[in-house]
Design a protein around this motif. Structure first.
Motif, PDB file in Angstrom:
ATOM      1  N   LEU A   1      -6.775  10.871  39.684  1.00  0.00           N
ATOM      2  CA  LEU A   1      -5.905  11.965  40.093  1.00  0.00           C
ATOM      3  C   LEU A   1      -4.495  11.431  40.331  1.00  0.00           C
ATOM      4  N   THR A   2      -3.507  12.047  39.671  1.00  0.00           N
ATOM      5  CA  THR A   2      -2.107  11.718  39.906  1.00  0.00           C
ATOM      6  C   THR A   2      -1.417  12.967  40.432  1.00  0.00           C
ATOM      7  N   VAL A   3      -0.839  12.858  41.614  1.00  0.00           N
ATOM      8  CA  VAL A   3      -0.168  13.980  42.268  1.00  0.00           C
ATOM      9  C   VAL A   3       1.341  13.749  42.212  1.00  0.00           C
ATOM     10  N   VAL A   4       2.077  14.752  41.741  1.00  0.00           N
ATOM     11  CA  VAL A   4       3.538  14.700  41.726  1.00  0.00           C
ATOM     12  C   VAL A   4       4.036  15.791  42.677  1.00  0.00           C
ATOM     13  N   THR A   5       4.582  15.380  43.813  1.00  0.00           N
ATOM     14  CA  THR A   5       4.938  16.348  44.855  1.00  0.00           C
ATOM     15  C   THR A   5       6.128  17.201  44.478  1.00  0.00           C
ATOM     16  N   GLY A   6       7.093  16.621  43.745  1.00  0.00           N
ATOM     17  CA  GLY A   6       8.340  17.321  43.432  1.00  0.00           C
ATOM     18  C   GLY A   6       9.429  16.911  44.402  1.00  0.00           C
ATOM     19  N   PRO A   7      10.691  16.867  43.949  1.00  0.00           N
ATOM     20  CA  PRO A   7      11.785  16.355  44.779  1.00  0.00           C
ATOM     21  C   PRO A   7      12.209  17.275  45.910  1.00  0.00           C
ATOM     22  N   LEU A   8      11.759  18.534  45.920  1.00  0.00           N
ATOM     23  CA  LEU A   8      12.202  19.471  46.950  1.00  0.00           C
ATOM     24  C   LEU A   8      11.218  19.609  48.104  1.00  0.00           C
ATOM     25  N   MET A   9      10.102  18.893  48.057  1.00  0.00           N
ATOM     26  CA  MET A   9       9.152  18.979  49.165  1.00  0.00           C
ATOM     27  C   MET A   9       9.775  18.381  50.425  1.00  0.00           C
ATOM     28  N   ASP A  10       9.554  19.037  51.558  1.00  0.00           N
ATOM     29  CA  ASP A  10      10.069  18.525  52.823  1.00  0.00           C
ATOM     30  C   ASP A  10       9.551  17.108  53.064  1.00  0.00           C
ATOM     31  N   ALA A  11      10.424  16.263  53.606  1.00  0.00           N
ATOM     32  CA  ALA A  11      10.075  14.853  53.797  1.00  0.00           C
ATOM     33  C   ALA A  11       8.818  14.693  54.647  1.00  0.00           C
ATOM     34  N   GLU A  12       8.656  15.530  55.655  1.00  0.00           N
ATOM     35  CA  GLU A  12       7.485  15.430  56.535  1.00  0.00           C
ATOM     36  C   GLU A  12       6.200  15.706  55.762  1.00  0.00           C
ATOM     37  N   LEU A  13       6.227  16.740  54.904  1.00  0.00           N
ATOM     38  CA  LEU A  13       5.040  17.065  54.118  1.00  0.00           C
ATOM     39  C   LEU A  13       4.796  16.022  53.033  1.00  0.00           C
ATOM     40  N   ARG A  14       5.872  15.480  52.445  1.00  0.00           N
ATOM     41  CA  ARG A  14       5.693  14.441  51.437  1.00  0.00           C
ATOM     42  C   ARG A  14       5.039  13.208  52.063  1.00  0.00           C
ATOM     43  N   SER A  15       5.470  12.855  53.266  1.00  0.00           N
ATOM     44  CA  SER A  15       4.867  11.715  53.953  1.00  0.00           C
ATOM     45  C   SER A  15       3.381  11.958  54.216  1.00  0.00           C
ATOM     46  N   GLU A  16       3.039  13.196  54.571  1.00  0.00           N
ATOM     47  CA  GLU A  16       1.628  13.519  54.821  1.00  0.00           C
ATOM     48  C   GLU A  16       0.827  13.443  53.528  1.00  0.00           C
TER      49      GLU A  16
ATOM     50  N   GLU B   1      -3.239   8.579  43.623  1.00  0.00           N
ATOM     51  CA  GLU B   1      -1.844   8.228  43.361  1.00  0.00           C
ATOM     52  C   GLU B   1      -0.957   9.435  43.660  1.00  0.00           C
ATOM     53  N   VAL B   2       0.013   9.259  44.561  1.00  0.00           N
ATOM     54  CA  VAL B   2       0.940  10.334  44.928  1.00  0.00           C
ATOM     55  C   VAL B   2       2.360   9.863  44.642  1.00  0.00           C
ATOM     56  N   LEU B   3       3.088  10.622  43.814  1.00  0.00           N
ATOM     57  CA  LEU B   3       4.459  10.285  43.431  1.00  0.00           C
ATOM     58  C   LEU B   3       5.380  11.439  43.797  1.00  0.00           C
ATOM     59  N   GLU B   4       6.620  11.113  44.141  1.00  0.00           N
ATOM     60  CA  GLU B   4       7.591  12.175  44.420  1.00  0.00           C
ATOM     61  C   GLU B   4       8.018  12.856  43.120  1.00  0.00           C
ATOM     62  N   ARG B   5       8.283  12.057  42.110  1.00  0.00           N
ATOM     63  CA  ARG B   5       8.691  12.587  40.807  1.00  0.00           C
ATOM     64  C   ARG B   5       8.372  11.548  39.745  1.00  0.00           C
ATOM     65  N   VAL B   6       8.368  11.954  38.494  1.00  0.00           N
ATOM     66  CA  VAL B   6       8.188  11.032  37.378  1.00  0.00           C
ATOM     67  C   VAL B   6       9.297  11.312  36.369  1.00  0.00           C
ATOM     68  N   SER B   7       9.636  10.311  35.572  1.00  0.00           N
ATOM     69  CA  SER B   7      10.727  10.473  34.620  1.00  0.00           C
ATOM     70  C   SER B   7      10.347  11.378  33.457  1.00  0.00           C
ATOM     71  N   ASP B   8       9.059  11.438  33.129  1.00  0.00           N
ATOM     72  CA  ASP B   8       8.618  12.245  31.989  1.00  0.00           C
ATOM     73  C   ASP B   8       7.298  12.917  32.344  1.00  0.00           C
ATOM     74  N   LEU B   9       7.389  14.053  33.033  1.00  0.00           N
ATOM     75  CA  LEU B   9       6.177  14.759  33.441  1.00  0.00           C
ATOM     76  C   LEU B   9       5.380  15.288  32.249  1.00  0.00           C
ATOM     77  N   PRO B  10       6.023  15.829  31.203  1.00  0.00           N
ATOM     78  CA  PRO B  10       5.227  16.271  30.043  1.00  0.00           C
ATOM     79  C   PRO B  10       4.400  15.156  29.419  1.00  0.00           C
ATOM     80  N   ALA B  11       4.924  13.925  29.383  1.00  0.00           N
ATOM     81  CA  ALA B  11       4.149  12.810  28.846  1.00  0.00           C
ATOM     82  C   ALA B  11       2.920  12.558  29.704  1.00  0.00           C
ATOM     83  N   LEU B  12       3.075  12.679  31.022  1.00  0.00           N
ATOM     84  CA  LEU B  12       1.938  12.515  31.928  1.00  0.00           C
ATOM     85  C   LEU B  12       0.913  13.622  31.695  1.00  0.00           C
TER      86      LEU B  12
END
Length: 519
Positions: A373-388, A399-410
Motif C-alpha cells: 500500500l502506497t498512500v499519497v496524502t497530497g500537499p494541502l493536508m493539514d500538517a497535524e493530520l499528515r503527521s498522524e 508507505e505514506v508520502l506527502e506527494r510524488v513527482s509522477d502520480l500517474p506513473a505510480l
C-alpha cells in the motif's frame, strides 16, 4: 536567425555546444583559437558571443577586449574553469551578460542564450510576443491549477514565443515543475467554508480585505500584460465575484479574448442553474466571455445541456474532451486480488478519513495476502493530520508520502486506486487503465458524488459511499479481483483540443486579416 560566435578550443565541448544551439535555430560560427576569434569578428557581426577564457593561443577576455569596437554592445557569455574575482574584474569593460563555470549543463546555456536573444529582439522592436493569463482560484484542491497547467504546457509547445502567466490561489503555490514560458503569481489564499462562502486562508484578515487584495493583483497583472487571452477556470465571476470588474474592463478591449474553462461536472445541475440565474452568472457568461471550453465528454456527462450552455451563441461552446496529460493505456484484466494499491488524497485537504480507513484496513489483513500500500496524502493536508497519517502508516508498515513527482506513473504500476472523485485523479487513473474505487467528498458541492455515480453507471469505477467507508469494507475490497475500466469510448484528448482552440484565437488576435483569409 540568431548569429552566435563560439570561441572554444576544446573540440568535443565546442561540437556539443554548437549542436545544442543549432537545435534552437541559431547559426553558430566556431572559432577554435584566439586568432580565429579575431578573424571571425573582423569578417562579420554577431548577435551573441560565447567565449572561453583559455583559448590555447590566447586569453578570451583579452581577445574580446582588443576588438570591443566590433562587439558594439553584443552580449557576451564567458565560460571558464576558474570563475574567480580576478577574471570577473578583467571582464568589467566587456558587455558580459553571464559567467558559466565548467562543467555546466547545456540546458542552462540554452536558457541563458534564449533569454539574451529575446532581450535583444525586444530592444530592436518594442512589440511583445503573444501572452496568456490563466486564473485558477483553487481553495480546497489543486484541480483548477492542474487543468490550466496542462493546457499551458501544450500551448507554449504550439505557439512560438508564447508567455503564460498563471494566477493561482492554491495555498501551496505552484506545486508543479516550472517550464520555460510559464510563470505564476500567487494570490492570497482563500478557504471555502460552504457554497459561495469564503474566508482568508492563512492571513488573519477579513474576507472582504482578502478579496480586495486579490482583485487589485489580478487587475494589475492584466493591465500590465494586456494578454491575448484571459482563461478562467471553473468560477465565471471568480471567487467572491472578484473577476466581475476585471471582465467589465476587458469587454471593450478587442485585442483580448476571454475564455471560460469548465470541468464536465460542476454541481447539481438544477441547483447550479438556479444559482447562476439568481446571481447573474448566466448573463455574465453570455455577455463577457467570448468562448466556453467544456473539459469533458457528452457521453460521460451532458454538461452543455445540464448547465444551460446551449443558449449561448452558435460556436461559443466547445466540448474538448477530458483534460489530462497522461497518455491513454490499455491493460489486460488481472485474474487475482491486487498486490499493489495506491491511495491518493488528491490535494489532500479533506482526504484523511479515506487514508486512515485504508491504512487500518491493510493492517487487518494477514501478511501473506496483504497488498503493498502506497498512500499519497497530497500537499494541502493539514500538517497535524499528515503527521498522524505518517504515524499510523509507520505502525502498519504502510508507505505514506506527502506527494510524488509522477502520480500517474505510480497509478500505472498499481492494481487498484483508492481515491476521492476529483476530476484529475479520476481521469489520470482512467488514462493509465488502473481499476478505481471512489469515495467522493460529501460536500459542499455534489460534483464528486455525481462523478462517482456516472463512473459506476458506465462501469469505469466502483462507488463506495462515505457511510460505508470502514476498514472492514476496504479490507474486503483489497482481497477481491478488481474490475478493469474501459474508457476507450471517452474523448481523452482535451488538452490538445483546448490548446488548439486557444492557439487559433491567438492567431485571430495577432493576425486578423490572415485568419479571415483562411476561414
Amino acid at each position: 536567425m540568431i548569429r552566435i560566435l563560439l570561441a572554444e578550443d576544446e573540440p568535443v565541448l565546442a561540437r556539443n555546444i554548437a549542436r545544442s544551439l543549432e537545435r534552437m535555430g541559431a547559426q553558430v560560427t566556431h572559432a577554435p583559437s584566439a586568432a580565429a576569434t579575431r578573424a571571425a569578428l573582423a569578417l562579420g557581426s554577431f548577435d551573441l558571443a560565447i567565449a572561453d577564457i583559455s583559448l590555447g593561443d590566447g586569453d578570451g577576455i583579452e581577445v574580446l577586449g582588443d576588438v570591443s569596437d566590433k562587439l558594439q554592445g553584443t552580449p557576451v557569455i564567458v565560460m571558464t574553469g576558474e570563475d574567480s574575482v580576478d577574471n570577473r574584474m578583467r571582464a568589467e569593460n566587456l558587455p558580459v551578460a553571464a559567467f558559466l563555470t565548467k562543467p555546466f549543463a547545456l540546458s542552462r546555456l540554452r536558457e541563458i542564450v534564449g533569454a539574451l536573444t529575446r532581450m535583444s529582439a525586444q530592444s530592436a522592436s518594442p512589440a511583445t510576443g503573444p501572452s496568456v493569463v490563466m486564473y485558477s482560484h483553487d481553495t480546497i484542491g489543486l484541480g483548477h491549477m492542474r487543468r490550466n497547467s496542462a493546457i499551458a504546457r501544450e500551448l507554449v509547445a504550439r505557439v512560438p514565443g508564447l508567455s503564460v502567466l498563471m494566477l493561482v490561489g492554491c495555498p501551496a503555490g505552484m506545486v508543479f515543475d516550472p517550464q520555460p514560458g510559464i510563470d505564476y503569481v500567487k494570490l492570497p489564499s482563500l478557504a471555502k467554508l460552504g457554497r459561495g462562502v469564503f474566508q482568508a486562508g492563512s492571513l488573519r484578515i477579513d474576507a472582504e480585505t482578502t478579496r480586495a487584495m486579490r482583485a487589485r493583483i489580478i487587475e494589475g497583472v492584466l493591465s500590465t500584460i494586456e494578454p491575448d487571452i484571459f482563461l478562467v477556470d471553473h468560477e465565471p465571476a471568480g471567487a467572491m465575484d472578484e473577476l466581475r470588474p476585471v471582465l467589465e474592463g476587458l469587454r471593450d478591449k478587442a485585442h483580448v479574448r476571454t475564455v471560460l474553462g469548465l470541468r464536465d461536472i460542476l454541481d447539481d445541475p438544477a441547483r447550479t442553474r438556479v444559482a447562476w440565474a439568481e446571481g447573474g452568472t448566466d448573463r455574465l457568461i453570455s455577455d463577457f466571455y467570448d468562448h466556453v471550453l467544456v473539459y469533458g465528454d457528452q457521453r460521460f456527462f451532458p454538461s452543455v445541456e445540464a448547465y444551460g450552455l446551449e443558449v449561448l451563441k452558435p460556436g461559443a461552446v466547445t466540448e474538448c474532451g477530458v483534460v489530462t496529460t497522461v497518455r491513454q493505456q490499455v491493460r489486460p484484466p488481472s485474474p487475482r486480488a491486487p498486490s499493489r494499491i495506491v491511495v491518493s488524497g488528491g490535494g489532500g485537504r479533506d482526504a484523511f478519513p479515506l487514508i486512515e480507513a485504508a491504512i487500518n484496513a491493510a493492517e487487518t489483513l494477514p501478511n501473506r495476502c496483504r497488498p503493498r500500500l502506497t498512500v499519497v496524502t497530497g500537499p494541502l493536508m493539514d500538517a497535524e493530520l499528515r503527521s498522524e497519517a505518517l504515524r499510523i502508516g509507520a505502525v502498519a508498515g504502510v508507505e505514506v508520502l506527502e506527494r510524488v513527482s509522477d502520480l500517474p506513473a505510480l497509478m500505472g504500476e498499481a492494481d487498484l486506486l483508492l481515491t476521492m472523485a476529483g476530476y484529475n485523479s479520476i481521469n489520470e487513473g482512467l488514462a493509465v487503465g488502473c481499476p478505481i474505487v471512489t469515495v467522493p467528498r460529501l460536500g459542499p458541492s455534489s460534483e464528486q458524488r455525481l462523478r462517482a455515480e456516472a463512473l459506476e453507471r458506465l462501469g469505469l469505477a466502483r462507488y463506495l459511499r462515505r457511510e460505508d467507508l470502514r476498514p472492514e469494507t476496504l479490507a474486503r475490497i483489497m482481497r477481491q479481483t478488481p474490475p478493469r475500466p474501459n474508457p476507450q469510448s471517452l474523448k481523452m484528448d482535451g488538452v490538445r483540443m483546448a490548446a488548439r482552440i486557444l492557439a487559433r484565437m491567438i492567431g485571430e488576435v495577432r493576425h486578423p486579416d490572415r485568419e479571415r483569409a483562411h476561414a
